[in-house]
Design an enzyme around this catalytic site. Structure first.
Site, PDB file in Angstrom:
ATOM      1  N   LEU A 243       0.837  -1.188   0.000  1.00 48.40           N
ATOM      2  CA  LEU A 243       0.000   0.000   0.000  1.00 48.40           C
ATOM      3  C   LEU A 243       0.876   1.244   0.000  1.00 48.40           C
ATOM      4  O   LEU A 243       1.577   1.520   0.977  1.00 48.40           O
ATOM      5  CB  LEU A 243      -0.928  -0.009   1.214  1.00 48.40           C
ATOM      6  CG  LEU A 243      -1.762  -1.287   1.380  1.00 48.40           C
ATOM      7  CD1 LEU A 243      -2.453  -1.300   2.743  1.00 48.40           C
ATOM      8  CD2 LEU A 243      -2.790  -1.400   0.273  1.00 48.40           C
ATOM      9  N   ASP A 244       0.826   1.991  -1.090  1.00 48.22           N
ATOM     10  CA  ASP A 244       1.711   3.126  -1.274  1.00 48.22           C
ATOM     11  C   ASP A 244       1.406   4.260  -0.292  1.00 48.22           C
ATOM     12  O   ASP A 244       0.243   4.663  -0.129  1.00 48.22           O
ATOM     13  CB  ASP A 244       1.584   3.637  -2.717  1.00 48.22           C
ATOM     14  CG  ASP A 244       2.449   4.842  -2.998  1.00 48.22           C
ATOM     15  OD1 ASP A 244       3.675   4.698  -2.961  1.00 48.22           O
ATOM     16  OD2 ASP A 244       1.883   5.928  -3.237  1.00 48.22           O
ATOM     17  N   VAL A 246       0.888   5.250   2.881  1.00 48.23           N
ATOM     18  CA  VAL A 246      -0.347   5.293   3.673  1.00 48.23           C
ATOM     19  C   VAL A 246      -0.375   6.495   4.619  1.00 48.23           C
ATOM     20  O   VAL A 246      -1.439   6.881   5.108  1.00 48.23           O
ATOM     21  CB  VAL A 246      -0.554   3.990   4.459  1.00 48.23           C
ATOM     22  CG1 VAL A 246      -0.683   2.805   3.522  1.00 48.23           C
ATOM     23  CG2 VAL A 246       0.577   3.758   5.471  1.00 48.23           C
ATOM     24  N   HIS A 247       0.782   7.099   4.879  1.00 40.78           N
ATOM     25  CA  HIS A 247       0.791   8.313   5.710  1.00 40.78           C
ATOM     26  C   HIS A 247       0.081   9.460   5.009  1.00 40.78           C
ATOM     27  O   HIS A 247      -0.235  10.472   5.650  1.00 40.78           O
ATOM     28  CB  HIS A 247       2.233   8.705   6.060  1.00 40.78           C
ATOM     29  CG  HIS A 247       3.153   8.715   4.881  1.00 40.78           C
ATOM     30  ND1 HIS A 247       3.877   7.611   4.495  1.00 40.78           N
ATOM     31  CD2 HIS A 247       3.473   9.688   3.992  1.00 40.78           C
ATOM     32  CE1 HIS A 247       4.598   7.901   3.432  1.00 40.78           C
ATOM     33  NE2 HIS A 247       4.363   9.172   3.100  1.00 40.78           N
ATOM     34  N   GLU A 281       3.516   1.103   3.094  1.00 38.45           N
ATOM     35  CA  GLU A 281       4.637   2.038   3.033  1.00 38.45           C
ATOM     36  C   GLU A 281       4.273   3.209   3.933  1.00 38.45           C
ATOM     37  O   GLU A 281       3.319   3.939   3.655  1.00 38.45           O
ATOM     38  CB  GLU A 281       4.886   2.547   1.615  1.00 38.45           C
ATOM     39  CG  GLU A 281       6.082   3.497   1.568  1.00 38.45           C
ATOM     40  CD  GLU A 281       6.123   4.382   0.337  1.00 38.45           C
ATOM     41  OE1 GLU A 281       7.194   4.957   0.061  1.00 38.45           O
ATOM     42  OE2 GLU A 281       5.090   4.528  -0.341  1.00 38.45           O
ATOM     43  N   ASP A 306      12.180   2.379   6.159  1.00 37.46           N
ATOM     44  CA  ASP A 306      13.210   3.226   5.549  1.00 37.46           C
ATOM     45  C   ASP A 306      14.437   3.385   6.440  1.00 37.46           C
ATOM     46  O   ASP A 306      15.548   3.583   5.943  1.00 37.46           O
ATOM     47  CB  ASP A 306      12.638   4.603   5.229  1.00 37.46           C
ATOM     48  CG  ASP A 306      11.796   4.616   3.962  1.00 37.46           C
ATOM     49  OD1 ASP A 306      11.853   3.618   3.216  1.00 37.46           O
ATOM     50  OD2 ASP A 306      11.074   5.599   3.732  1.00 37.46           O
ATOM     51  N   GLY A 378      15.540   5.557  -7.862  1.00 36.56           N
ATOM     52  CA  GLY A 378      14.905   6.439  -8.830  1.00 36.56           C
ATOM     53  C   GLY A 378      14.732   7.869  -8.371  1.00 36.56           C
ATOM     54  O   GLY A 378      14.518   8.764  -9.198  1.00 36.56           O
TER      55      GLY A 378
END
Length: 570
Positions: A243-244, A246-247, A281, A306, A378
């Site tokens: 899930l990209d 989420v914050h 994430e 991270d 990236g």
């Protein structure tokens, strides 16, 4: 075919299909529906709202002509699955491999990616995690500009292509995790606004307007995203979702969207009889993210970490700019290896404030850690990867750590190709401003931002892996190192033990070496260029990055930039 669409503010809704317009019947809950028996698998259609349109279906299962074209009826039952013996795979003890379908192979398709699964089987990974596959504008994109979230990018092979890829992964014994984006939609081809209050009316993050998760009319909006997640897991046999960001979900409800999603996915897991994982994430460093629902958490299976990446990267590269500043020195690496995160309530210089909470009691397998990923490569101006010596040391620590390790495509052989940011927006103003937008996004990261044009096709082509590199001795040697590390991790229970309180780490006050104990297994690393002696008896060497490794009962001598995994004598 029964057409259903939620359009609570419309006074008339029509479906345009089979060269005709058919009026739908509205209900009090804002849903409109109509049965058109002649519309079958493959039939194109669009919606017209109060005379405006035509628009693609918000829940379109297929966009054969791209994000600006009509939707197409797609019948999931027409695909014949071959993975009947697949019982799923648990995230605990697993190794994940992240890839981007468009650049993993020269062809950039699901079919071509499936043709490379033998490489992943031999490498020893348990899951592939594919970057988002929702339709995007143009022919190339990382995937985070997706719209039509229920459909699959046609350039990759469309919905049948994704199913074929998942089928092939399962036959190979590999689970599939799909990256999904629920915190925003792409700026181009997003036609949700006319249908209902899908958005909150304010900028939710740097990437766009916030999704309406807690305002008026948000119940069906939440359902839109929950049903989307269930579709991938149920209809595409996906084994987990990443899930990209989420914050960036703005949700003040008593039951957060993530908790609601976790509950629904748990129920689906019971129904399909296989484990289903949700990986968030999150940059919040909040252990509630991975605590169970009954313990007051949000119920995520795991989250990206991270802090582990930053500590490893700083240790093997020496970089201390931007957010790496807090991770300078081996003390940061010691802390993340033994406590899970660095920022657990203390000051974060990059944020200019205190950040995070302790992860006491959280097992390491709930923290997905990496040495490289799509963002960390990236988001560098030139998309450059770590050099081979750094990869050797970093991989040795990552794959012997208590976390769930994740590799990024090509990392295992030290790919010389970059992974650059690329997109292919159709609208001139988006296409021409993309480079400047990226530059502003990373203002303050410590980079001199001189990046290739994200819209140029060459930027995309340069990011494709060069599989011919595997014919070169240096690349092949590094691949063997990664294979051996994963095999050793699988063979030794000490290396998959997720209990952080059982990890012991010692370091050189001068910052040159580190020793990590995993039960009776010792991982000794020399980050410097000179030979050093670490205070660990030599013992039996299980794996070494460089020869020779010498020593006696007083200590082990390590050449410069080397790592050894051994069982010390005594």
């Amino acid at each position: 075919m029964i057409f259903d669409v939620w359009a609570p503010n419309a006074t008339a809704v029509e479906v345009e299909t089979l060269d005709r317009r058919f009026p739908l019947t509205g209900r009090a809950d804002g849903w409109w529906s109509l049965d058109v028996p002649d519309a079958t698998h493959g039939t194109r259609y669009t919606y017209v709202l109060d005379g405006d349109g035509p628009y693609p279906d918000p829940r379109s299962r297929r966009q054969p002509e791209g994000v600006f074209g009509p939707s197409a009826v797609y019948d999931h039952a027409r695909y014949t699955w071959a993975d009947h013996d697949w019982t799923g795979r648990d995230l605990r003890g697993a190794v994940i491999y992240e890839l981007h379908i468009g650049t993993f192979t020269p062809e950039g398709t699901f079919q071509a990616a499936a043709g490379r699964l033998d490489h992943l089987v031999e490498l020893g990974v348990d899951f592939v995690e594919i970057m988002p596959v929702a339709p995007v504008p143009g022919a190339r994109n990382w995937g985070y500009d997706g719209v039509d979230l229920y459909a699959v990018n046609e350039t990759y092979g469309g919905p049948d292509g994704l199913k074929t890829f998942v089928d092939a992964c399962h036959r190979a014994g590999i689970g599939v995790i799909l990256d999904v984006v629920y915190n925003h939609l792409g700026p181009s081809g997003n036609f949700l606004h006319p249908f209902g209050p899908y958005f909150g009316g304010f900028e939710g993050s740097y990437w766009g307007e916030a999704v309406n998760l807690d305002g008026p009319g948000s119940d069906p909006v939440r359902r839109y995203f929950v049903d989307n997640a269930l579709q991938w897991l149920r209809d595409y046999h996906i084994d987990g979702l990443r899930l990209d960001a989420v914050h960036a979900l703005h949700d003040k409800r008593a039951t957060h969207l993530l908790a609601e999603l976790a509950e629904e996915v748990d129920a689906l897991s019971c129904a399909v009889g296989r484990p289903l994982s949700l990986i968030a994430e999150s940059d919040l460093n909040d252990p509630r993210m991975v605590r169970s629902l009954d313990a007051g958490g949000l119920g995520m299976t795991a989250q990206w970490n991270d802090d582990v990446h930053h500590a490893l990267h700083t240790a093997v590269s020496g970089e201390t700019h931007g957010y790496y500043a807090d991770f300078a020195g081996l003390s940061a690496l010691v802390k993340v290896l033994t406590r899970g995160v660095l920022h657990d309530g203390g000051h974060s210089s990059f944020r200019g404030r205190a950040h995070g909470r302790p992860y006491t009691g959280v097992p390491g397998h709930r923290l997905v850690a990496c040495l490289q990923n799509h963002d960390q490569i990236g988001n560098r101006p030139m998309g450059d990867r770590l050099p081979m010596p750094a990869l050797k040391l970093g991989a040795g620590l990552l794959l012997t750590s208590p976390f769930t390790p994740m590799l990024f495509m090509g990392e295992e052989w030290g790919a010389g190709t970059p992974f650059l940011f690329f997109s292919d927006h159709v609208e001139p103003h988006l296409r021409e401003s993309e480079g400047e937008r990226r530059k502003k996004e990373f203002d303050g990261f410590g980079y001199t931002w001189e990046a290739p044009d994200p819209s140029a096709e060459e930027t995309f082509l340069r990011s494709k892996l060069d599989w011919q590199e595997l014919k070169e001795e240096a690349h092949w040697s590094l691949l063997c190192w990664y294979r051996d590390l994963i095999a050793l991790r699988r063979a030794l229970p000490e290396l998959t033990d997720p209990r952080l309180d059982r990890v012991r780490v010692e370091t050189d006050p001068g910052g040159q070496w580190l020793v990590m104990w995993r039960g009776g297994v010792c991982v000794s690393v020399n980050f410097g260029t000179d030979t050093v002696t670490v205070p660990v008896p030599r013992g039996r060497v299980l794996l070494a990055s460089d020869d020779p490794v010498t020593g006696d009962e007083e200590g082990t001598r390590l050449p410069g930039q080397s790592l050894v995994i051994h069982r010390p004598s005594g």
